[in-house]
Enzyme design. Structure first.
Site, PDB file in Angstrom:
ATOM      1  N   TYR A 104      35.569  51.548  41.941  1.00 20.22           N
ATOM      2  CA  TYR A 104      36.145  50.211  41.804  1.00 20.22           C
ATOM      3  C   TYR A 104      37.513  50.159  42.485  1.00 20.22           C
ATOM      4  CZ  TYR A 104      32.502  49.386  38.318  1.00 20.22           C
ATOM      5  OH  TYR A 104      31.288  49.241  37.684  1.00 20.22           O
ATOM      6  N   HIS A 105      37.866  48.985  43.018  1.00 20.97           N
ATOM      7  CA  HIS A 105      39.099  48.834  43.778  1.00 20.97           C
ATOM      8  C   HIS A 105      39.956  47.696  43.247  1.00 20.97           C
ATOM      9  CE1 HIS A 105      38.138  51.672  47.027  1.00 20.97           C
ATOM     10  NE2 HIS A 105      36.885  51.294  46.834  1.00 20.97           N
ATOM     11  N   HIS A 162      34.502  35.637  36.932  1.00 20.03           N
ATOM     12  CA  HIS A 162      34.910  36.170  35.636  1.00 20.03           C
ATOM     13  C   HIS A 162      35.538  37.536  35.872  1.00 20.03           C
ATOM     14  CE1 HIS A 162      31.879  33.404  33.411  1.00 20.03           C
ATOM     15  NE2 HIS A 162      33.090  32.864  33.439  1.00 20.03           N
ATOM     16  N   GLU A 165      34.108  41.293  35.207  1.00 16.62           N
ATOM     17  CA  GLU A 165      32.807  41.691  35.751  1.00 16.62           C
ATOM     18  C   GLU A 165      32.987  42.468  37.051  1.00 16.62           C
ATOM     19  OE1 GLU A 165      30.636  37.988  35.860  1.00 16.62           O
ATOM     20  OE2 GLU A 165      30.929  37.650  33.704  1.00 16.62           O
ATOM     21  N   ARG A 222      38.700  37.573  30.885  1.00 14.12           N
ATOM     22  CA  ARG A 222      37.626  36.818  31.540  1.00 14.12           C
ATOM     23  C   ARG A 222      38.146  35.660  32.400  1.00 14.12           C
ATOM     24  NH1 ARG A 222      32.113  34.738  30.141  1.00 14.12           N
ATOM     25  NH2 ARG A 222      32.099  32.464  30.276  1.00 14.12           N
ATOM     26  N   SER A 231      49.873  25.042  24.455  1.00 17.63           N
ATOM     27  CA  SER A 231      49.191  26.169  23.829  1.00 17.63           C
ATOM     28  C   SER A 231      49.799  27.477  24.314  1.00 17.63           C
ATOM     29  CB  SER A 231      47.693  26.142  24.179  1.00 17.63           C
ATOM     30  OG  SER A 231      47.044  27.301  23.688  1.00 17.63           O
ATOM     31  N   HIS A 293      27.414  37.631  39.092  1.00 17.69           N
ATOM     32  CA  HIS A 293      28.008  37.963  37.793  1.00 17.69           C
ATOM     33  C   HIS A 293      27.421  39.263  37.259  1.00 17.69           C
ATOM     34  CE1 HIS A 293      29.904  33.996  36.654  1.00 17.69           C
ATOM     35  NE2 HIS A 293      29.103  33.590  37.629  1.00 17.69           N
ATOM     36  N   GLU A 343      22.862  37.874  37.594  1.00 15.28           N
ATOM     37  CA  GLU A 343      23.482  38.705  36.566  1.00 15.28           C
ATOM     38  C   GLU A 343      23.064  40.143  36.855  1.00 15.28           C
ATOM     39  OE1 GLU A 343      25.549  37.874  34.221  1.00 15.28           O
ATOM     40  OE2 GLU A 343      25.395  35.694  34.057  1.00 15.28           O
TER      41      GLU A 343
END
Length: 381
Positions: A104-105, A162, A165, A222, A231, A293, A343
């Site tokens: 992963y990068h 997202h 993921e 996410r 908020s 996703h 997915e």
């Protein structure tokens, strides 16, 4: 240093009726739980399990312990990587041959990969910027195709909307590289046909701010990172922010919710960048749109915001109803017949925390399916 997740577990709930689904929806709306895959997979802190268990028992709903230790999976994601920042040190000079697709990068590495890929394949690629994120990160797209004098139709492959993921951007860039390598060495007739007919547009990370936040602060973030007026909760679900079916079922108006729509349609600059590219910038006629996703290993078609089928359903499954999502906008808003969402792996054993040794197998199987889809589309315009 990212927030650690000790004492979190993932439970798989056996949802068997409309009432079961209603109960799970109420639990989701409570904001206490992180639903990884609604309505079945939910992450719960051990201190909340007793209350969660009581609610399910009262409604005669059963569940299994699915992931006993979330932090162990976070730690196990990097089982192949010896140096997380190795590629970052190479970013000042073209070094695509050094890029390791099996790990992963960070976002800066993904962005540099686009520029380096164009340097390596100047006759087959272009790169351009469609905008910047809320935190001012450049959002760059890689265009792949055999350059001809004819106007070519477009294929759009986006991922990382997202943030948590991670397998989606990793798969997207692996496939882009595979297309280029196969075309260059002439080893696959289908790839040659695809790149002769279509230009493929690759957007590795729609949501770079959220993606970076998953590295530095909270692995399971996410949403985007834009503030919400009135908020303390930050971010909007960018895959509930699109115009089609905005605010419908499967969304929330609560800024603290994981499926918060945002204050209005296309409020998120990351979504707006894509919409503006399609509606105001490009002259390309796009014939395919895929929002990649994880997880569940499913292929999803429109509509997501309602249970009725689109008019050309026979040429195209809906996982669960969700409104304001990208694939519905691609189909209904941009008029792209073949609009889908993938997915990727797995089916819940790792969920969003797929270890690095599954990146290449995931990308390889997705690539085979993607090429088959493009060849089908070529023969069924």
């Amino acid at each position: 240093m990212p927030l650690s997740l000790p004492s979190y577990q993932v439970l798989r709930v056996k949802v068997q009726s409309d009432n079961d689904r209603k109960v799970m929806n109420q639990l989701m709306e409570s904001g206490k739980y992180d639903f990884w895959d609604f309505p079945r997979d939910v992450m719960v802190h051990v201190s909340e399990i007793e209350e969660f268990d009581r609610t399910l028992n009262e409604n005669k709903i059963t569940y299994d312990m699915w992931i006993n230790d979330v932090q162990a999976l976070v730690d196990g994601q990097f089982r192949r990587r010896k140096d997380h920042d190795r590629y970052a040190r190479l970013a000042e000079e073209p070094a695509v041959h050094e890029f390791d697709y099996s790990v992963y990068h960070r976002y800066s590495e993904l962005d540099q990969w686009i520029k380096d890929t164009v340097g390596k394949y100047p006759d087959l690629t272009e790169e351009f910027v469609i905008g910047r994120s809320y935190e001012n990160r450049v959002i760059r797209v890689l265009k792949i195709g055999n350059k001809t004098s004819e106007d070519k139709e477009g294929i759009w492959l986006q991922s990382g909307i997202h943030a948590r993921e991670w397998i989606a951007p990793a798969t997207n860039i692996w496939m882009a590289n595979a297309f280029l390598e196969e075309f260059k060495d002439g080893s696959a007739n289908d790839t040659t046909s695809i790149l002769n007919k279509y230009d493929i547009y690759v957007l590795p990370s729609v949501n770079p701010d959220g993606y970076e936040y998953t590295w530095d602060e909270y692995r399971l973030w996410r949403k985007t990172r834009s503030p919400n007026l009135g908020s303390d909760c930050v971010g909007t679900d960018p895959n509930r922010n699109w115009a089609y079916g905005f605010g419908g079922p499967g969304t929330s108006s609560d800024p603290c919710s994981l499926i918060y729509t945002g204050p209005y349609i296309h409020s998120e600059i990351e979504v707006r960048n894509i919409v503006n590219f399609f509606t105001k910038t490009t002259k390309t006629r796009f014939v395919y749109f895929n929002d990649i996703h994880s997880y569940s290993q499913l292929h999803l078609n429109p509509w997501g915001y309602q249970y009725t089928h689109p008019k050309d359903f026979e040429d195209h499954v809906v996982l669960d109803i969700a409104s304001g999502i990208g694939l519905d906008w691609g189909y209904g808003g941009a008029g792209i017949k073949y609009s889908h969402s993938l997915e990727l792996r797995d089916k819940g054993n790792y969920g969003f925390l797929l270890p690095e040794d599954q990146i290449i197998p995931t990308a390889e199987e997705t690539f085979v399916g993607m090429k088959a889809a493009f060849m089908y589309m070529m023969n069924n315009p």
